[in-house]
Design a protein around this motif. Sequence first.
Motif, PDB file in Angstrom:
ATOM      1  N   VAL A 213      25.110  46.714  66.070  1.00 22.41           N
ATOM      2  CA  VAL A 213      26.268  45.891  66.450  1.00 22.41           C
ATOM      3  C   VAL A 213      27.341  46.004  65.378  1.00 22.41           C
ATOM      4  O   VAL A 213      28.528  46.158  65.673  1.00 22.41           O
ATOM      5  CB  VAL A 213      25.854  44.415  66.670  1.00 22.41           C
ATOM      6  N   ILE A 214      26.911  45.936  64.132  1.00 14.81           N
ATOM      7  CA  ILE A 214      27.856  46.059  63.015  1.00 14.81           C
ATOM      8  C   ILE A 214      28.521  47.432  63.053  1.00 14.81           C
ATOM      9  O   ILE A 214      29.746  47.546  62.988  1.00 14.81           O
ATOM     10  CB  ILE A 214      27.144  45.828  61.664  1.00 14.81           C
TER      11      ILE A 214
ATOM     12  N   ASP B 181      33.209  50.672  64.149  1.00 15.92           N
ATOM     13  CA  ASP B 181      33.749  51.890  64.762  1.00 15.92           C
ATOM     14  C   ASP B 181      34.858  51.540  65.753  1.00 15.92           C
ATOM     15  O   ASP B 181      35.935  52.141  65.740  1.00 15.92           O
ATOM     16  CB  ASP B 181      32.631  52.661  65.455  1.00 15.92           C
ATOM     17  N   ALA B 182      34.619  50.536  66.574  1.00 16.14           N
ATOM     18  CA  ALA B 182      35.631  50.098  67.547  1.00 16.14           C
ATOM     19  C   ALA B 182      36.890  49.608  66.830  1.00 16.14           C
ATOM     20  O   ALA B 182      38.016  49.904  67.245  1.00 16.14           O
ATOM     21  CB  ALA B 182      35.057  48.999  68.439  1.00 16.14           C
ATOM     22  N   MET B 183      36.695  48.889  65.730  1.00 16.67           N
ATOM     23  CA  MET B 183      37.850  48.369  64.980  1.00 16.67           C
ATOM     24  C   MET B 183      38.652  49.486  64.331  1.00 16.67           C
ATOM     25  O   MET B 183      39.881  49.440  64.284  1.00 16.67           O
ATOM     26  CB  MET B 183      37.383  47.374  63.923  1.00 16.67           C
ATOM     27  N   GLY B 184      37.966  50.507  63.824  1.00 15.13           N
ATOM     28  CA  GLY B 184      38.676  51.655  63.276  1.00 15.13           C
ATOM     29  C   GLY B 184      39.524  52.319  64.353  1.00 15.13           C
ATOM     30  O   GLY B 184      40.687  52.671  64.121  1.00 15.13           O
ATOM     31  N   GLY B 185      38.954  52.451  65.545  1.00 18.87           N
ATOM     32  CA  GLY B 185      39.705  53.019  66.667  1.00 18.87           C
ATOM     33  C   GLY B 185      40.900  52.160  67.041  1.00 18.87           C
ATOM     34  O   GLY B 185      41.999  52.680  67.321  1.00 18.87           O
TER      35      GLY B 185
ATOM     36  N   MET C 129      37.112  49.912  57.204  1.00 15.19           N
ATOM     37  CA  MET C 129      36.764  48.738  57.993  1.00 15.19           C
ATOM     38  C   MET C 129      35.869  47.801  57.190  1.00 15.19           C
ATOM     39  O   MET C 129      35.144  48.251  56.306  1.00 15.19           O
ATOM     40  CB  MET C 129      36.008  49.145  59.278  1.00 15.19           C
ATOM     41  N   GLU C 130      35.918  46.498  57.527  1.00 13.60           N
ATOM     42  CA  GLU C 130      35.098  45.491  56.851  1.00 13.60           C
ATOM     43  C   GLU C 130      34.539  44.496  57.865  1.00 13.60           C
ATOM     44  O   GLU C 130      35.195  44.185  58.857  1.00 13.60           O
ATOM     45  CB  GLU C 130      35.936  44.746  55.812  1.00 13.60           C
ATOM     46  N   PHE C 131      33.344  43.988  57.572  1.00 16.22           N
ATOM     47  CA  PHE C 131      32.623  43.047  58.426  1.00 16.22           C
ATOM     48  C   PHE C 131      32.278  41.833  57.565  1.00 16.22           C
ATOM     49  O   PHE C 131      31.568  41.962  56.570  1.00 16.22           O
ATOM     50  CB  PHE C 131      31.350  43.736  58.939  1.00 16.22           C
ATOM     51  N   PHE C 132      32.812  40.670  57.937  1.00 14.54           N
ATOM     52  CA  PHE C 132      32.661  39.451  57.142  1.00 14.54           C
ATOM     53  C   PHE C 132      31.836  38.392  57.872  1.00 14.54           C
ATOM     54  O   PHE C 132      31.911  38.257  59.089  1.00 14.54           O
ATOM     55  CB  PHE C 132      34.028  38.831  56.836  1.00 14.54           C
ATOM     56  N   GLY C 133      31.103  37.597  57.094  1.00 19.34           N
ATOM     57  CA  GLY C 133      30.389  36.449  57.638  1.00 19.34           C
ATOM     58  C   GLY C 133      31.316  35.268  57.816  1.00 19.34           C
ATOM     59  O   GLY C 133      32.496  35.321  57.457  1.00 19.34           O
ATOM     60  N   PRO C 134      30.797  34.166  58.371  1.00 17.10           N
ATOM     61  CA  PRO C 134      31.619  32.981  58.654  1.00 17.10           C
ATOM     62  C   PRO C 134      32.309  32.392  57.428  1.00 17.10           C
ATOM     63  O   PRO C 134      33.380  31.819  57.536  1.00 17.10           O
ATOM     64  CB  PRO C 134      30.622  31.972  59.232  1.00 17.10           C
ATOM     65  N   ASP C 135      31.709  32.558  56.249  1.00 13.98           N
ATOM     66  CA  ASP C 135      32.298  32.008  55.026  1.00 13.98           C
ATOM     67  C   ASP C 135      33.213  33.007  54.317  1.00 13.98           C
ATOM     68  O   ASP C 135      33.681  32.743  53.214  1.00 13.98           O
ATOM     69  CB  ASP C 135      31.205  31.525  54.077  1.00 13.98           C
TER      70      ASP C 135
ATOM     71  N   SER D 265      29.369  44.039  55.377  1.00 20.35           N
ATOM     72  CA  SER D 265      29.297  45.484  55.575  1.00 20.35           C
ATOM     73  C   SER D 265      30.687  46.070  55.427  1.00 20.35           C
ATOM     74  O   SER D 265      31.689  45.384  55.669  1.00 20.35           O
ATOM     75  CB  SER D 265      28.758  45.830  56.971  1.00 20.35           C
ATOM     76  N   ALA D 266      30.722  47.341  55.040  1.00 17.49           N
ATOM     77  CA  ALA D 266      31.991  48.054  54.909  1.00 17.49           C
ATOM     78  C   ALA D 266      31.821  49.430  55.519  1.00 17.49           C
ATOM     79  O   ALA D 266      30.716  49.982  55.537  1.00 17.49           O
ATOM     80  CB  ALA D 266      32.397  48.159  53.443  1.00 17.49           C
ATOM     81  N   GLY D 267      32.902  49.982  56.016  1.00 17.19           N
ATOM     82  CA  GLY D 267      32.817  51.286  56.641  1.00 17.19           C
ATOM     83  C   GLY D 267      34.056  52.117  56.418  1.00 17.19           C
ATOM     84  O   GLY D 267      35.110  51.605  56.013  1.00 17.19           O
ATOM     85  N   ALA D 268      33.893  53.388  56.698  1.00 19.38           N
ATOM     86  CA  ALA D 268      35.006  54.335  56.685  1.00 19.38           C
ATOM     87  C   ALA D 268      34.773  55.288  57.838  1.00 19.38           C
ATOM     88  O   ALA D 268      33.627  55.605  58.175  1.00 19.38           O
ATOM     89  CB  ALA D 268      35.054  55.082  55.354  1.00 19.38           C
ATOM     90  N   ALA D 269      35.863  55.748  58.438  1.00 21.91           N
ATOM     91  CA  ALA D 269      35.716  56.640  59.585  1.00 21.91           C
ATOM     92  C   ALA D 269      36.908  57.577  59.699  1.00 21.91           C
ATOM     93  O   ALA D 269      37.980  57.312  59.155  1.00 21.91           O
ATOM     94  CB  ALA D 269      35.568  55.827  60.878  1.00 21.91           C
ATOM     95  N   ALA D 270      36.677  58.658  60.415  1.00 24.94           N
ATOM     96  CA  ALA D 270      37.743  59.598  60.767  1.00 24.94           C
ATOM     97  C   ALA D 270      37.745  59.711  62.295  1.00 24.94           C
ATOM     98  O   ALA D 270      36.693  59.704  62.935  1.00 24.94           O
ATOM     99  CB  ALA D 270      37.489  60.957  60.128  1.00 24.94           C
ATOM    100  N   TYR D 271      38.952  59.789  62.853  1.00 24.96           N
ATOM    101  CA  TYR D 271      39.133  59.858  64.303  1.00 24.96           C
ATOM    102  C   TYR D 271      40.027  61.031  64.644  1.00 24.96           C
ATOM    103  O   TYR D 271      41.023  61.273  63.972  1.00 24.96           O
ATOM    104  CB  TYR D 271      39.769  58.554  64.827  1.00 24.96           C
ATOM    105  N   ILE D 272      39.682  61.730  65.726  1.00 28.02           N
ATOM    106  CA  ILE D 272      40.558  62.766  66.246  1.00 28.02           C
ATOM    107  C   ILE D 272      41.638  62.054  67.067  1.00 28.02           C
ATOM    108  O   ILE D 272      41.328  61.130  67.831  1.00 28.02           O
ATOM    109  CB  ILE D 272      39.782  63.814  67.091  1.00 28.02           C
ATOM    110  N   VAL D 273      42.884  62.415  66.864  1.00 26.01           N
ATOM    111  CA  VAL D 273      43.977  61.734  67.563  1.00 26.01           C
ATOM    112  C   VAL D 273      44.765  62.666  68.472  1.00 26.01           C
ATOM    113  O   VAL D 273      45.663  62.227  69.174  1.00 26.01           O
ATOM    114  CB  VAL D 273      44.941  61.024  66.579  1.00 26.01           C
ATOM    115  N   SER D 274      44.428  63.968  68.473  1.00 30.02           N
ATOM    116  CA  SER D 274      45.153  64.884  69.375  1.00 30.02           C
ATOM    117  C   SER D 274      44.185  65.832  70.033  1.00 30.02           C
ATOM    118  O   SER D 274      43.054  65.935  69.670  1.00 30.02           O
ATOM    119  CB  SER D 274      46.196  65.668  68.595  1.00 30.02           C
TER     120      SER D 274
END
Length: 162
Positions: free
Chosen positions: A70-71, A76-80, A142-148, A153-162
């Motif tokens: 899920v994370i 990944d969705a947030m990076g997109g 990208m970053e994933f934070f708890g309620p406080d 978690s942290a992430g990095a991604a590359a996306y094809i855009v063309s």
Amino acid sequence: MNPPPDSDQPQPFEPEFIDGLKDIFEQRIVFNQLLGLKVAHLGAAHVEARIEMKPELVGHYAYNCVHGGVISAGLDAMGGLAVMAAIGARHMDEPPAQRLHRFGKLGTIDLRIDYLRPGIGSHFTLRAEVLRLGSRVASTRMEFFGPDGTLMSAGAAAYIVS
């Protein structure tokens, strides 16, 4: 005398573009519905969303932790989404409807997630920003934070855009 407007400040998105991008992200990408991703902020510089914890997202039954998948999928969705917003900001000279059709070839080509803490909480905040938007590839963080507000978690991604 007022200083000249800052040309580095991105123009705000039109409500039509925001509504259209939220519709794509929250409704048309059905997997995002399953995750419960809801856009909280949509800007050219960064995007933010929220996931409410629910039993279907549990990965470790004894601790009621959110599943690592899920994370990963959420980040990944947030990076997109951040790439979509950056592309939209780059083409502000076009009408919103035309900009919303620019995302057809967007796809993940590389994804890295670092799980820093167990995903325990009632809800989670996800943030992403584009580090570089090239003509063919975009890089994000990208970053994933708890309620406080604790970074889980942290992430990095590359996306094809063309």
